[in-house]
Design an enzyme around this catalytic site. Structure first.
Site, PDB file in Angstrom:
ATOM      1  N   ASP A 171      -3.121  10.850  -2.263  1.00  0.00           N
ATOM      2  CA  ASP A 171      -3.395   9.801  -3.239  1.00  0.00           C
ATOM      3  C   ASP A 171      -3.748  10.366  -4.606  1.00  0.00           C
ATOM      4  O   ASP A 171      -3.568   9.695  -5.629  1.00  0.00           O
ATOM      5  CB  ASP A 171      -4.504   8.877  -2.736  1.00  0.00           C
ATOM      6  CG  ASP A 171      -4.004   8.014  -1.593  1.00  0.00           C
ATOM      7  OD1 ASP A 171      -3.933   8.525  -0.456  1.00  0.00           O
ATOM      8  OD2 ASP A 171      -3.630   6.858  -1.849  1.00  0.00           O
ATOM      9  N   ARG A 231       0.841  -1.198   0.000  1.00  0.00           N
ATOM     10  CA  ARG A 231       0.000   0.000   0.000  1.00  0.00           C
ATOM     11  C   ARG A 231       0.882   1.257   0.000  1.00  0.00           C
ATOM     12  O   ARG A 231       2.098   1.180   0.073  1.00  0.00           O
ATOM     13  CB  ARG A 231      -0.947  -0.010   1.199  1.00  0.00           C
ATOM     14  CG  ARG A 231      -0.227  -0.286   2.501  1.00  0.00           C
ATOM     15  CD  ARG A 231      -0.829   0.373   3.667  1.00  0.00           C
ATOM     16  NE  ARG A 231      -0.689   1.817   3.584  1.00  0.00           N
ATOM     17  CZ  ARG A 231       0.465   2.483   3.781  1.00  0.00           C
ATOM     18  NH1 ARG A 231       1.599   1.853   4.036  1.00  0.00           N
ATOM     19  NH2 ARG A 231       0.505   3.802   3.686  1.00  0.00           N
ATOM     20  N   GLY A 232       0.218   2.424  -0.079  1.00  0.00           N
ATOM     21  CA  GLY A 232       0.944   3.688  -0.195  1.00  0.00           C
ATOM     22  C   GLY A 232       0.935   4.072  -1.663  1.00  0.00           C
ATOM     23  O   GLY A 232       1.391   3.299  -2.513  1.00  0.00           O
ATOM     24  N   ALA A 233       0.425   5.270  -1.949  1.00  0.00           N
ATOM     25  CA  ALA A 233       0.202   5.651  -3.345  1.00  0.00           C
ATOM     26  C   ALA A 233       1.434   5.454  -4.233  1.00  0.00           C
ATOM     27  O   ALA A 233       1.338   4.786  -5.273  1.00  0.00           O
ATOM     28  CB  ALA A 233      -0.316   7.092  -3.407  1.00  0.00           C
ATOM     29  N   ASN A 287      -6.791  12.064   0.182  1.00  0.00           N
ATOM     30  CA  ASN A 287      -5.833  11.311   0.989  1.00  0.00           C
ATOM     31  C   ASN A 287      -6.627  10.453   1.964  1.00  0.00           C
ATOM     32  O   ASN A 287      -7.853  10.517   2.025  1.00  0.00           O
ATOM     33  CB  ASN A 287      -4.875  12.271   1.713  1.00  0.00           C
ATOM     34  CG  ASN A 287      -3.705  11.537   2.353  1.00  0.00           C
ATOM     35  OD1 ASN A 287      -3.118  10.653   1.739  1.00  0.00           O
ATOM     36  ND2 ASN A 287      -3.374  11.877   3.586  1.00  0.00           N
ATOM     37  N   LYS A 288      -5.932   9.633   2.720  1.00  0.00           N
ATOM     38  CA  LYS A 288      -6.549   8.693   3.663  1.00  0.00           C
ATOM     39  C   LYS A 288      -7.674   9.350   4.460  1.00  0.00           C
ATOM     40  O   LYS A 288      -7.545  10.485   4.902  1.00  0.00           O
ATOM     41  CB  LYS A 288      -5.458   8.191   4.614  1.00  0.00           C
ATOM     42  CG  LYS A 288      -5.891   7.195   5.656  1.00  0.00           C
ATOM     43  CD  LYS A 288      -6.630   5.996   5.108  1.00  0.00           C
ATOM     44  CE  LYS A 288      -5.824   5.262   4.063  1.00  0.00           C
ATOM     45  NZ  LYS A 288      -6.691   4.378   3.229  1.00  0.00           N
TER      46      LYS A 288
END
Lengths: 351, 351
Positions: free
Chosen positions: B240, B49-51, B250-251
């Site tokens: 993101d 995970r993580g853009a 974003n999250k």
């Protein structure tokens, strides 16, 4: 209703029982609280929680602390009585209802300290029962007063648990929601899960599902997104202590919700009985904030670890919402609007 | 470093490995990703995970999808190639880096579609390696640019995970914090746990403890209380997808933190590589928001239930922070200040 898990505590046949809130929503277990020490641990460990309920429960615990006192020496009796009060007061520092209930019992005992010890024991139980019975009535008064603030179809956000698990009657903020549901049927409730102890997910969602009310559970950090989408028309929360200017201590996270409400121009209401007001404090800056163990944040249910063992933690149980962010405070004496310092004084003077 | 759990993915001897982030912080397990399907599931299930990292990892997955292609028919090869891209694109809709990386590979392949299939396979791998290597360099550029925004002793709040687990190098927002720690040693970091999937508690706290940086873990709803106590000087988060006007997806929870930052007059910074910008979107209103399963909110780790089984859930993986709440965006092309629409265009045109 008795054991049907719609009562958070009850006293019957000389015995005190409580629904162990640590076990919800998975298990509905009533436990007997047999003595002072068990009572202290039930409060401290959050088996019994909710500002109004703690006051009622602690009052019964005082009775448990003295009921088997055998000697006829009055000074010894009063010493045990005072020690019990101090011990119970040390269980949780923020909610003022605990102190209020214990001081009420203390006043009764010292006003009649010439009476026989057995009479005093009965007076203590009688006062505990009064506090209990009155709390049910206060919940109803708050519910009816708060109903005026809600209209059909409203989406309402609430934080932590303020329902029948948090008080003797239907609760505080959630009692208003129950009343609105009875009146309109189409209220939509959004419940913040309320980390770290998840009172929203475990208790509020459980209460609302049990009562057939439309409830949507969210993580705390989703509230802002819902507000931006205009899904939230009003916010109702409880309180653990309210200062003379209206500053309100409540479950951690309440302040953040209040700031978000202000930004999105959503009314933010506090619901609390008059015993929650502490007029000895001019502002909320002097309200003691309970710090709780780091394990509550590093785990879920002290069982499942979610973070590295070595990480530092900040875990205040409460925060203080400044009065400027509060639209109104619903009490058993009616709705208090700003300016709060003046109107709180008037309302509390009238009760 | 290789297996020392400071790399989120690596490609060696023709094989792709990833640190399974679902297992952190309890277990540091590297898994081999053997084929396209395993890659898709690793992304969708948040093992990777993580853009920025998703983009790099997906690029390698395209290679895995074609490397064993046996036929000599070019149209069949291109069909398999296109299918692999579409499949990977369907894994997560919000982070644009995934689309960016896949389109970059697509351009290379179609620009050389006259070449032999084996040459095309090698070109795909070469491009994946380039994306990977470049990402490391971008992290360093962002870290150095962002350092200018921090001073000695700053208390910094961050949300979700944006460190070496979220990218190939040191990450985005967390890379800036690593750089500041190297420069000043006395940075204090506060990490939001980031419910429901707890990337802050599981991943950010783990990274920072591992690197010996002063980190304090909080529940998401405690951030406001810390801001009020003036413990937070700056906020750094990742992204993101960023629209042409600076609106930033974003999250989930980022938007709430941004509103709180605005109220407390705390600078709010976004850190993201240029591949995160989607200039085809005029504003953030058109960014697709991934909705994830209700079980993530009703449980912890899909294992421990924290709510009644029947309760409804709202579980968006992201929210959009409007540009007005953002103080600056740190990119590999330098720091972008408002007015964003104009300055994003200029900076992106220069890269």
């Amino acid at each position: 209703m008795g054991m049907s898990a719609q009562r958070s505590i009850y006293f019957r046949g000389g015995r005190l029982y409580y629904l162990d809130q640590r076990q919800l929503p998975l298990r509905e277990i009533y436990r007997e609280c047999e003595n002072l020490n068990q009572g202290y641990r039930a409060i401290k460990g959050l088996g019994v929680r909710g500002a109004p309920l703690i006051g009622v429960f602690a009052a019964y615990c005082v009775y448990l602390a003295v009921k088997d006192f055998k000697s006829v020496k009055k000074d010894k009796f009063l010493k045990r009585f005072d020690k019990a009060l101090d011990y119970l007061k040390s269980s949780r520092p923020t909610a003022v209802n605990l102190f209020w209930a214990l001081e009420r019992i203390s006043r009764v005992v010292y006003a009649h300290s010439n009476l026989h010890i057995n009479r005093l024991k009965r007076l203590i139980l009688k006062e505990a029962r009064s506090i209990h019975r009155e709390d049910v009535g206060l919940c109803l008064k708050m519910a009816r007063a708060g109903l005026k603030l809600i209209k059909s179809g409203d989406g309402i956000l609430t934080h932590c648990n303020t329902g029948f698990l948090a008080a003797s009657g239907n609760g505080t903020a959630l009692a208003v929601i129950y009343e609105a549901h009875r009146a309109y049927r189409d209220i939509k409730v959004f419940a913040d899960e309320t980390r770290p102890l998840l009172q929203g997910a475990r208790l509020t969602a459980w209460e609302l599902v049990k009562r057939g009310i439309d409830v949507t559970l969210i993580s705390d950090n989703m509230a802002a997104s819902l507000m931006r989408q205009k899904k939230i028309d009003k916010i109702f929360v409880g309180a653990d202590r309210i200062a003379a200017n209206g500053d309100t201590a409540n479950k951690i996270g309440t302040y953040g919700v209040a700031v978000l409400a202000g930004y999105h121009k959503i009314p933010f209401y506090v619901v609390a009985p008059s015993s929650t007001f502490d007029l000895s404090l001019s502002t909320g800056n002097d309200i003691p904030i309970e710090q709780r163990p780091s394990g509550e944040v590093k785990t879920v249910f002290n069982r499942v670890r979610i973070a590295p063992a070595k990480v530092k933690v900040y875990n205040p149980a409460f925060d203080v919402t400044p009065y400027r962010l509060i639209s109104a405070i619903v009490t058993d004496g009616g709705i208090i609007f700003p300016p709060f310092r003046k109107n709180i004084k008037t309302t509390m003077g009238r009760i």
